[in-house]
Write a protein that holds these residues in place. Sequence first.
Motif, PDB file in Angstrom:
ATOM      1  N   SER A 205       0.601  -1.046   0.159  1.00 36.54           N
ATOM      2  CA  SER A 205      -0.030  -0.178   0.154  1.00 36.54           C
ATOM      3  C   SER A 205       0.832   1.274   0.048  1.00 36.54           C
ATOM      4  N   ILE A 206       0.374   2.294  -0.720  1.00 39.26           N
ATOM      5  CA  ILE A 206       1.089   3.568  -0.539  1.00 39.26           C
ATOM      6  C   ILE A 206       0.288   4.668  -0.021  1.00 39.26           C
ATOM      7  N   SER A 207       0.782   5.242   0.952  1.00 40.36           N
ATOM      8  CA  SER A 207       0.076   6.318   1.669  1.00 40.36           C
ATOM      9  C   SER A 207       0.450   7.714   1.347  1.00 40.36           C
ATOM     10  N   ILE A 208      -0.434   8.589   0.885  1.00 40.41           N
ATOM     11  CA  ILE A 208       0.088  10.036   0.339  1.00 40.41           C
ATOM     12  C   ILE A 208      -0.589  11.220   1.186  1.00 40.41           C
ATOM     13  N   GLU A 209       0.102  12.063   1.295  1.00 39.75           N
ATOM     14  CA  GLU A 209      -0.266  13.313   2.195  1.00 39.75           C
ATOM     15  C   GLU A 209      -0.612  14.710   1.073  1.00 39.75           C
ATOM     16  N   GLY A 210      -0.344  14.333  -0.156  1.00 38.64           N
ATOM     17  CA  GLY A 210      -0.754  15.461  -1.129  1.00 38.64           C
ATOM     18  C   GLY A 210      -0.021  15.103  -2.484  1.00 38.64           C
ATOM     19  N   TYR A 211      -0.640  15.678  -3.389  1.00 37.45           N
ATOM     20  CA  TYR A 211      -0.243  15.413  -4.881  1.00 37.45           C
ATOM     21  C   TYR A 211      -0.465  16.745  -5.760  1.00 37.45           C
ATOM     22  N   SER A 212       0.308  16.731  -6.768  1.00 40.22           N
ATOM     23  CA  SER A 212       0.302  17.921  -7.711  1.00 40.22           C
ATOM     24  C   SER A 212       0.365  17.421  -9.043  1.00 40.22           C
ATOM     25  N   LEU A 213      -0.359  17.974 -10.104  1.00 39.61           N
ATOM     26  CA  LEU A 213      -0.177  17.811 -11.654  1.00 39.61           C
ATOM     27  C   LEU A 213       0.217  19.091 -12.329  1.00 39.61           C
ATOM     28  N   GLN A 214       1.059  19.106 -13.304  1.00 39.10           N
ATOM     29  CA  GLN A 214       1.591  20.385 -13.886  1.00 39.10           C
ATOM     30  C   GLN A 214       1.514  20.079 -15.118  1.00 39.10           C
ATOM     31  N   SER A 215       1.467  21.090 -15.977  1.00 38.48           N
ATOM     32  CA  SER A 215       1.400  21.224 -17.307  1.00 38.48           C
ATOM     33  C   SER A 215       1.778  22.387 -17.994  1.00 38.48           C
ATOM     34  N   GLY A 216       3.077  22.317 -18.853  1.00 35.08           N
ATOM     35  CA  GLY A 216       3.536  23.417 -19.268  1.00 35.08           C
ATOM     36  C   GLY A 216       2.712  24.284 -20.262  1.00 35.08           C
ATOM     37  N   VAL A 217       2.114  23.307 -21.019  1.00 32.60           N
ATOM     38  CA  VAL A 217       1.279  23.750 -22.144  1.00 32.60           C
ATOM     39  C   VAL A 217      -0.127  24.216 -21.907  1.00 32.60           C
ATOM     40  N   GLY A 218      -0.687  23.815 -20.774  1.00 35.39           N
ATOM     41  CA  GLY A 218      -1.971  24.076 -20.001  1.00 35.39           C
ATOM     42  C   GLY A 218      -3.034  23.042 -20.551  1.00 35.39           C
ATOM     43  N   THR A 219      -2.857  21.866 -20.230  1.00 35.10           N
ATOM     44  CA  THR A 219      -3.816  20.966 -20.697  1.00 35.10           C
ATOM     45  C   THR A 219      -4.694  20.569 -19.288  1.00 35.10           C
ATOM     46  N   LEU A 220      -4.452  21.133 -18.238  1.00 32.10           N
ATOM     47  CA  LEU A 220      -5.210  20.662 -17.069  1.00 32.10           C
ATOM     48  C   LEU A 220      -6.650  21.349 -17.208  1.00 32.10           C
ATOM     49  N   ALA A 221      -7.753  20.803 -16.592  1.00 34.62           N
ATOM     50  CA  ALA A 221      -9.019  21.300 -16.506  1.00 34.62           C
ATOM     51  C   ALA A 221      -9.582  21.169 -15.154  1.00 34.62           C
ATOM     52  N   PRO A 222      -9.063  22.425 -14.263  1.00 25.67           N
ATOM     53  CA  PRO A 222      -9.567  22.211 -12.810  1.00 25.67           C
ATOM     54  C   PRO A 222     -10.798  22.699 -12.537  1.00 25.67           C
ATOM     55  N   GLN A 223     -11.615  23.290 -13.551  1.00 29.51           N
ATOM     56  CA  GLN A 223     -12.980  23.650 -13.467  1.00 29.51           C
ATOM     57  C   GLN A 223     -13.884  22.603 -12.751  1.00 29.51           C
ATOM     58  N   ASN A 224     -14.698  23.033 -12.031  1.00 28.72           N
ATOM     59  CA  ASN A 224     -15.814  21.905 -11.417  1.00 28.72           C
ATOM     60  C   ASN A 224     -16.753  21.362 -12.290  1.00 28.72           C
ATOM     61  N   GLY A 225     -16.896  20.137 -12.518  1.00 27.94           N
ATOM     62  CA  GLY A 225     -17.387  19.210 -13.415  1.00 27.94           C
ATOM     63  C   GLY A 225     -16.344  18.478 -14.296  1.00 27.94           C
ATOM     64  N   SER A 226     -15.068  18.779 -14.249  1.00 27.20           N
ATOM     65  CA  SER A 226     -14.022  18.318 -14.814  1.00 27.20           C
ATOM     66  C   SER A 226     -13.067  17.611 -13.743  1.00 27.20           C
ATOM     67  N   TRP A 227     -12.251  18.267 -13.261  1.00 25.59           N
ATOM     68  CA  TRP A 227     -11.537  17.764 -12.180  1.00 25.59           C
ATOM     69  C   TRP A 227     -12.273  17.257 -11.025  1.00 25.59           C
ATOM     70  N   ASN A 228     -12.429  16.106 -10.445  1.00 27.13           N
ATOM     71  CA  ASN A 228     -13.235  15.788  -9.267  1.00 27.13           C
ATOM     72  C   ASN A 228     -12.232  15.451  -8.273  1.00 27.13           C
ATOM     73  N   SER A 229     -11.770  16.785  -7.323  1.00 23.54           N
ATOM     74  CA  SER A 229     -10.838  16.443  -6.374  1.00 23.54           C
ATOM     75  C   SER A 229     -11.386  15.601  -5.403  1.00 23.54           C
ATOM     76  N   LEU A 230     -10.493  15.357  -4.372  1.00 28.26           N
ATOM     77  CA  LEU A 230     -10.688  14.525  -3.146  1.00 28.26           C
ATOM     78  C   LEU A 230     -11.696  15.315  -2.251  1.00 28.26           C
ATOM     79  N   GLN A 231     -11.096  16.601  -2.178  1.00 30.90           N
ATOM     80  CA  GLN A 231     -12.285  17.782  -1.547  1.00 30.90           C
ATOM     81  C   GLN A 231     -13.486  17.579  -2.053  1.00 30.90           C
ATOM     82  N   ASP A 232     -13.728  17.550  -3.698  1.00 29.23           N
ATOM     83  CA  ASP A 232     -14.910  17.532  -3.919  1.00 29.23           C
ATOM     84  C   ASP A 232     -15.728  16.245  -3.821  1.00 29.23           C
TER      85      ASP A 232
END
Length: 584
Positions: free
Chosen positions: A274-301
């Motif tokens: 098992s792997i236990s994590i305390e945080g994570y990050s995703l990065q994209s230099g060209v801007g391919t991430l979709a952080p808006q609600n309805g796309s990224w479904n975060s652990l907080q969501d």
Amino acid sequence: MHKYTFLIIASCVMACHAWTSPSAVAQGPQDWNVASGDWNVGGNWSLGVVPDGPGFGDTARITNGGTAILSAAASFNPGGVSIGPGTLELTSSGDLMVVEASGQDLAATGFFGIGGGGILSLVGNASVTVEGDVNLNGSTNITGPNATFSTQSDLNFGLTSVYNANISNATTYSVLSVAGNSTLRGTLNVAFSGGVTPGLGSAWTLVDAASITGSFGSVNMSGATLGLGQVLGVTTTAGGNNGTIAQLGVQQRLVLQVDRALGTTTLINPGNTSISIEGYSLQSGVGTLAPQNGSWNSLQDQAIPNWAEVSSSSHGLGELENSVGGSLAIASGGGEQALGSAFNPRLPFGSPSPEDLVFEYRDATQGVLSGVVQYVGTVTANNLVLTVDPATGNAQVRNASPTISVDLQGYTLTSANGSLLASFDSDLPSSDWAETAGSANGVGELNFTTGSTTLAPNDTFNLTGVFSPGEAEDLVFQFRRSAAIEGDFNEDGVVSGADLTGSPESWDARFGVDLDGNDFLAWQRNLGNSGTTGEVITGIVRYDGTIPVVAAATAVPEPASGLILLLAIVMVPSIRRNHASQAQ
């Protein structure tokens, strides 16, 4: 004996010694002065004798770009060695001891250095023993496990150093033994051979020192394939003969699986613990991430306790576990944690490859680690993709956009290193297309009749024998297409209300990502207008042995005006017809 006879004999002895050891007269560095030869041949050195540190304070300097080969024990031990540009090659029985001889020459401190363009190569039972500091800034090539390298002082890898470790034993390797401190920097290239198959639990000691600082900037591997999520890494721990070891081993990491078509992102643990994590990050230099609600479904969501989003954008997003000692455990054996559709490869047409995601996470016990990004499904990008099979030299051009058709007017491939074959064949319609006069540095084709050929989403055409196998993978792919006018965001040929909503390319979907208020003003100015303009775009190049078989392109009549502008990219305005279909 008569006193005059004695004086004559003594004078002869002194003269003979001076003649056979010119370094006694001129102490200091001796320069290697041939292109390639035996270290133990005095005539290959600038003073005519093999460098001798204890006797005359000599140091050895190989800086003429030549190669000194040592296939036995060195006749004399130099007081220092400096390499670069040049090569010192120790074969199976080569043995070199570099000793401190400061009583003879203050420069003969027993140092060993490799500068820019310098190469040290050890194979078989080759051995290097150094009394002074070792500074490695060039290339160090060691084939283990029997070659040895040791110093009684410090050993430092420079920022530009390249350490090539050739591992042919499943458990042991040639350890760099350092009595003092060792600083790790630069690049580590690991090549496996002899049937060695690395896996979880595999480990090899690289450095054994009194203390170790720093880390290799990058670790690369060849000759083996690791399991999903497995990486080669170097860790520092107590042990060895000198107190601290740098150990190369296979490590299990979390995997971020990205579905190219759906944009879904999922954390997966393919390991056996098992792997236990305390945080994570995703990065994209060209801007391919979709952080808006309805796309990224975060652990907080997902209402997982104590997880909170950090500041996010199309270039970066992440979360932290904000309780004391808290973490999220991802089960072994393929345990998953979904993160929703956080990947959006549909950048403006002509953008570079969207597959640039960097995934990092904080492990509860090991700290911040680099995860592995795994893309699944067919490559999706708003661009043309050139896929080259480096083994056969065949290539394929595919419209990787899921929604946008491309009216292709012409294209060029260029190679600074001459990796192209001008005799290639294309399956674009020979009645409409002709190859420009090409060479190993540049080839291309133009549509000289209808003006363009339409590549619908996922359409392809093939280029047979266009790349020279084994040559540098440095191709640049450019093409000219009929482009949308300003305000035609969905590129359907007309500026209308459909450009504002209803598709991934519309105003609603792209505002704040790559569209702003100025683009909306352009839409207002051109509302109701139709037509196209021309533009030259740099496509995406991939090297892959699997080229899919999909639909071919179709020709459509369009004005050919402006087509000649493509020639300004690289080609001369001379054409020839050399298609496979024309030979029939």
